[in-house]
Scaffold this active site. Structure first.
Site, short mmCIF file in Angstrom:
data_model
loop_
_atom_site.label_atom_id
_atom_site.label_comp_id
_atom_site.label_asym_id
_atom_site.label_seq_id
_atom_site.Cartn_x
_atom_site.Cartn_y
_atom_site.Cartn_z
CB VAL A 8 -0.97 0.04 1.21
CG1 VAL A 8 -2.03 -1.05 1.09
CG2 VAL A 8 -0.23 -0.09 2.53
CB SER A 9 0.45 4.51 -1.53
OG SER A 9 0.30 3.89 -2.78
#
Length: 189
Positions: A8-9
């Site tokens: 995930v970012s």
């Protein structure tokens, strides 16, 4: 062996959905490399570690293509690195991403679909920039509200009245660094 990669970012985002999809697919949770970093960065510690540790006939499983890369060039390089280890890659969501069979159509589809994903990302970025420029032309500023501007006068008054820094922090809810930045701004005036 099945090896998973989940990304995930940001720190605030959650990996659970991807991990659930990978384990449901059959990847042992102990074989899932996880990280919280933007996909636009080429150096990703866990991705690089996973690629280094791959063995011949391993299959890398990702929930979808955007988890492994956000650009066509980067994706093709990562896939080449995986293939150089004698391993393959499959995407659960993007079924066209499957290098387990030596099929020329897979390579063709990979290139075309990766290009389309890159195009989609570029179009989103372009529309976002255009929207921000349009809003700015109308006098609206984007981004997070600046706490310093809202509390500047309060900090100024508290300093004049002799409050200690820790009391200002407690009363305003500002961080120590924000309070010091305000004080620095006050010194400049």
């Amino acid at each position: 062996m099945l090896v998973g990669y989940a990304r995930v970012s940001t720190e605030e985002q959650n990996l659970d959905r991807q991990i659930d999809a990978l384990t449901k697919y059959g990847v042992d949770e102990r074989n899932i490399y996880q990280e919280k970093i933007t996909g636009t960065k080429r150096y990703r510690e866990q991705l690089d570690k996973m690629i280094d540790e791959l063995k011949a006939n391993d299959i890398v499983i990702v929930a979808d293509i955007t988890r492994i890369s956000r650009s066509t060039k980067d994706l093709l390089n990562i896939i080449e690195d995986i293939k150089s280890k004698g391993a393959s890659i499959k995407s659960i969501k993007d079924t066209w991403l499957d290098t387990t069979a030596d099929n020329p159509y897979n390579s063709f589809l990979l290139t075309v679909m990766a290009g389309l994903s890159q195009l989609e990302r570029d179009l989103i970025s372009q529309r976002t920039k255009e929207g921000l420029a349009s809003a700015k032309a109308r006098g609206r500023e984007g981004g997070r509200p600046n706490k310093r501007n809202d509390k500047f006068d309060i900090v100024k008054l508290m300093c004049k009245e002799g409050y200690k820094i820790k009391d200002i922090i407690q009363q305003t809810g500002l961080s120590r660094s924000t309070v010091y930045r305000i004080l620095k701004d006050l010194e400049g005036n």
